[in-house]
Enzyme design. Structure first.
Site, mmCIF file in Angstrom:
data_model
loop_
_atom_site.group_PDB
_atom_site.id
_atom_site.type_symbol
_atom_site.label_atom_id
_atom_site.label_comp_id
_atom_site.label_asym_id
_atom_site.label_seq_id
_atom_site.Cartn_x
_atom_site.Cartn_y
_atom_site.Cartn_z
ATOM 1 N N THR A 81 4.566 -6.703 -3.529
ATOM 2 C CA THR A 81 4.369 -5.350 -3.006
ATOM 3 C C THR A 81 4.905 -4.340 -4.016
ATOM 4 O OG1 THR A 81 4.499 -3.970 -1.028
ATOM 5 C CG2 THR A 81 6.535 -5.072 -1.670
ATOM 6 N N CYS A 119 10.938 2.832 1.821
ATOM 7 C CA CYS A 119 10.456 1.660 2.566
ATOM 8 C C CYS A 119 11.279 0.426 2.157
ATOM 9 C CB CYS A 119 9.001 1.371 2.235
ATOM 10 S SG CYS A 119 7.866 2.725 2.534
ATOM 11 N N HIS A 124 6.206 -4.982 4.338
ATOM 12 C CA HIS A 124 6.558 -3.714 3.675
ATOM 13 C C HIS A 124 6.542 -2.647 4.767
ATOM 14 C CE1 HIS A 124 5.753 -0.822 0.036
ATOM 15 N NE2 HIS A 124 6.264 -0.134 1.047
#
Lengths: 186, 286
Positions: free
Chosen positions: A47, A53, A70
């Site tokens: 990711t 995040c 994520h």
């Protein structure tokens, strides 16, 4: 003054969930507010652009099953409609879903190695928002309730991170500030 | 280390914003007073990507006229001038920004996504706070246009090397040290050179450091929208989150955590390409 008109672009990003076959090793890309569970030891899960995040990885070294989430925000109560449409957006419902999916794919809970990265903060946030630190806090609470331990984490700061889980051996790498480091095994 | 003059000289070498984009900005900024459907249709006819998007939207459930249409003229009538201006401008700016941000380590298209997400956030915040939504939408869409200039100034991996050594100062300070100006200032100058309205130029220039004396509501909105886009993970390169959320701007807007967090969730869907976007957001502007 230096110029870089021919500086090459990085490859176009594959869409979330697609396999990036142009890479040296096949990669399954997890987008923002997305999760993937993979049972294929030839692949990696990656990711990009983890800011505030957080990316959570789970890996069963025996079954060679791994997953990555994520998530963007701590609590789904902020937007019930979005939570219903995409639980991976929120920690409180995305993390349990990740565990459910990876166990459905053949992993055993007691063997899972859990790691996390991200949770950065904008500068001089005077405490009003602190999304990154609230993401980190809720993750600790969820793991406490589930009686789970984080094997390793790289969180906080102000920089963006790329997180990769290699399913052949469970190695987790983080790329940030132009450097690649191994998060797991230590 | 480059100087301000080097940075300004670089602006001359950048591709100009299409003339039609500048016309569209003028139509939006005038609140529709200068909008002419025939002119908009002419712009759309000359751009296949815009025309395809317009036809698709005109046949979507969000614009509920009965029957399908394959006519651009009918599509224009169904969607209305404001929505058309926005679609056309967003498509053109997206094309201009598609290759921008490489010096920040951004992948192709990342900055376009960030522009679209920020524009939606700015539009939503502006409507809630009763500030001109068109000015806020356009300024947010163009806010990172100065990164084109930084791309031209920065050598390979220059910004990554800067980021690797960065402490807790705003990234703009490093840009000013290395290039004589930061991307926000260069973006503001570019907008001035293109003759865009002063509110838009000011908001682009101040989108990371909104001024307090005098304060600008449009700039404050674009500043908040930029933070929302960053929290949604849009346009994050090696500069990461090395930006400040200005507490004075937050107080002037009276914005809350819940309001902005809900927007973080919304902008993610807005950052997908226009043609595949959730149409609910457009419906509100039709």
């Amino acid at each position: 003054m230096s110029r870089s008109p021919s500086l090459p672009f990085k490859n176009d990003p594959p869409r979330a969930g697609e396999i990036d076959r142009g890479a040296a090793r096949d990669k399954v890309v997890v987008g923002v507010a997305d999760l993937a569970v993979v049972r294929d030891a030839t692949k990696s899960i990656v990711t990009y652009a983890l800011g505030s995040c957080i990316g959570v990885t789970v890996y069963d070294p025996v079954a060679k099953v791994g997953g990555m989430l994520h998530f963007m925000l701590p609590e789904s109560t902020v937007n019930a409609e979005k939570a219903l449409a995409n639980p991976a957006m929120f920690a409180d419902i995305g993390v349990p879903l990740l565990f459910q999916k990876v166990i459905e794919a053949g992993a055993r809970r007691e063997r899972l190695i859990v790691c996390a990265a991200g949770g950065a903060e904008v500068l001089a946030d005077d405490g009003h928002f602190r999304i990154g630190s609230r993401n980190r806090t809720i993750l600790r609470k969820i793991f406490w309730k589930q009686n789970l331990l984080l094997a390793a984490d790289d969180t906080g700061g102000q920089h963006s991170r790329t997180l990769t889980l290699r399913l052949a051996d469970g190695v987790i790498n983080i790329r940030a500030q132009g450097k690649e480091t191994q998060l797991w095994p230590h | 280390m480059a100087t301000l003059n080097d940075a300004l000289a670089t602006l001359d070498t950048l591709p100009a914003l299409p003339t039609t984009s500048i016309q569209l900005v003028g139509m939006l900024a005038s609140g529709g007073r200068e909008a002419d459907l025939r002119e908009i249709e002419a712009i759309i006819r000359h751009d296949e990507s815009i025309a395809a998007t317009v036809l698709k939207l005109a046949n979507s459930a969000a614009f509920s006229s009965p029957g399908r249409t394959f006519s651009l003229g009918e599509s224009v009538r169904r969607l209305g001038s404001r929505t058309l201006c926005r679609i056309a401008l967003e498509t053109q700016v997206s094309g201009t920004l598609a290759n921008a941000g490489r010096s920040y380590g951004l992948r192709r298209g990342s900055l376009s996504q960030c522009a679209a997400g920020g524009a939606l956030a700015a539009d939503t915040l502006a409507r809630r706070h009763r500030i001109d939504p068109e000015l806020c939408f356009v300024a947010a869409l163009l806010r990172d246009i100065g990164k084109l200039a930084i791309d031209a100034l920065a050598g390979p991996e220059a910004l990554e090397q800067i980021a690797a050594q960065a402490d807790a100062r705003p990234f703009l300070a490093y840009e000013r040290e290395a290039f004589g100006a930061d991307h926000a200032e260069l973006g503001g100058i570019l907008c001035e050179r293109w003759g865009l309205p002063s509110e838009i130029c000011g908001a682009v220039r101040g989108h990371h450091e909104p001024p307090s004396h005098p304060a600008s509501a449009v700039t404050d909105i674009v500043h908040a929208a930029d933070c929302v886009a960053r929290w949604a993970g849009l346009g994050l390169g090696c500069d990461g989150l090395l930006y400040v959320f200005d507490s004075a701007a937050r107080e002037r807007l009276h914005t809350t955590r819940d309001e902005l967090e809900a927007l973080v969730a919304d902008v993610l869907s807005a950052s997908t390409p226009q043609a595949t976007r959730d149409l609910h957001s457009l419906r509100s502007t039709a």
